[in-house]
Motif scaffolding. Sequence first.
Motif, short mmCIF file in Angstrom:
data_model
loop_
_atom_site.label_atom_id
_atom_site.label_comp_id
_atom_site.label_asym_id
_atom_site.label_seq_id
_atom_site.Cartn_x
_atom_site.Cartn_y
_atom_site.Cartn_z
N GLY A 177 0.76 -1.19 0.11
CA GLY A 177 -0.18 -0.01 -0.04
C GLY A 177 0.92 1.38 0.03
O GLY A 177 2.03 1.15 0.03
N ALA A 178 0.28 2.31 -0.02
CA ALA A 178 0.78 3.78 -0.07
C ALA A 178 0.88 4.21 1.35
O ALA A 178 1.94 4.11 2.29
CB ALA A 178 0.28 4.72 -1.13
N SER A 179 -0.35 4.94 1.88
CA SER A 179 -0.57 5.61 3.04
C SER A 179 -0.13 4.56 4.12
O SER A 179 0.37 5.03 5.31
CB SER A 179 -1.65 6.50 3.15
N SER A 180 -0.93 3.59 3.98
CA SER A 180 -0.77 2.39 5.00
C SER A 180 0.62 2.15 5.23
O SER A 180 0.94 1.35 6.43
CB SER A 180 -1.69 1.29 4.78
N SER A 181 1.57 2.17 4.28
CA SER A 181 2.83 1.64 4.49
C SER A 181 3.72 2.57 5.18
O SER A 181 4.98 2.01 5.34
CB SER A 181 3.29 1.26 3.17
N MET A 182 3.27 3.85 5.48
CA MET A 182 4.28 4.72 5.79
C MET A 182 4.63 4.75 7.25
O MET A 182 3.58 4.62 8.00
CB MET A 182 3.83 6.20 5.53
N PRO A 183 5.73 4.82 7.74
CA PRO A 183 6.14 4.65 9.16
C PRO A 183 6.12 5.79 10.03
O PRO A 183 6.08 6.97 9.55
CB PRO A 183 7.64 4.27 9.10
#
Length: 285
Positions: free
Chosen positions: A269-275
């Motif tokens: 994913g995009a936003s879900s993958s950001m730390p």
Amino acid sequence: MDLVAYVGTAPGRGETVLGREFTTVPGGKGANQALAAAKAGAAVHMIGAVGRDEFGEQIRASLAGSGVDTSALRAVDGRSGTAHITVDDDGGNSIIVVPSANATVDGLAPGDEELIAASGSLLLQLEIPFEGVAAAAAAGRRNGVRVVLTPAPAAELPDDVLSNVDLLVPNEHEAEALVGEHDPKRALAALLERVPEVVITLGGRGSLYGSRGGEVVEMPSFPVRAVDTTAAGDTFAGVLSVALGEGAGIREALRRASAAAALSVQRNGASSSMPTRQEIADFLA
Ligand code: ATP
């Protein structure tokens, strides 16, 4: 809003095929970078536009849910910007971007300049008209705010955009599109004739920084098992801007941005993958 259809083989012209699955995901480079910066702990305002449609509300909620202030995100008549994405079984994709509301962001709205003036960094992309990017960059320069531009989608850039950019962050394809040089070091040298500082991101090979003052930093990527590199570049740019805005030196900023991107490629994913800020700190500890 990303509208994603998963299909065995993408259709050719005049062809109809059955897809396997369909999802909608809030996306856009500006929104993704704003999310990455907010998750990394910064106070972020998003300037831009959504349509008065169901996507507009979902996009606003997605940003606000991660702590991005959306008071400068205007709602305009018509549709929100969409990306129509086809992903085939080989992992290849094709994308149609329809700017819609994004095309209306061709200048600053009342209050935007004050917001920019009060910021530590101004982070820009090219998914709005050049006029909007140029106006924001000029406001950043007028107010002594660091202006960071990720020149995507790849395009020739007018000088009235570049003349107010402090730091340009292209990936290697965008760098090549700008200066016609495939080799990153040559592209870096050519780009430094147009802007004072440049970071070229090189995917799994890391990133390359250069300044007009002659400083060069080669930052390797962290060796991780990548499962989905979507928005690695947006995570990198968002976190780099946050670190520089907080006063970190370029090496430390590159290190944090690389760590954040390495964390993001290990998740789907995009936003879900950001730390989060804590995850970045733990990774670097
Ligand atoms: P995207 O379009 O997918 O958002 P991009 O093309 O803009 O990405 P890249 O150059 O692919 O950006 O990646 C940005 C940064 O992310 C790299 O400089 C690197 O630090 C990190 N990165 C990318 N791919 C990997 C990987 N496979 N392993 C570790 N780090 C990676």
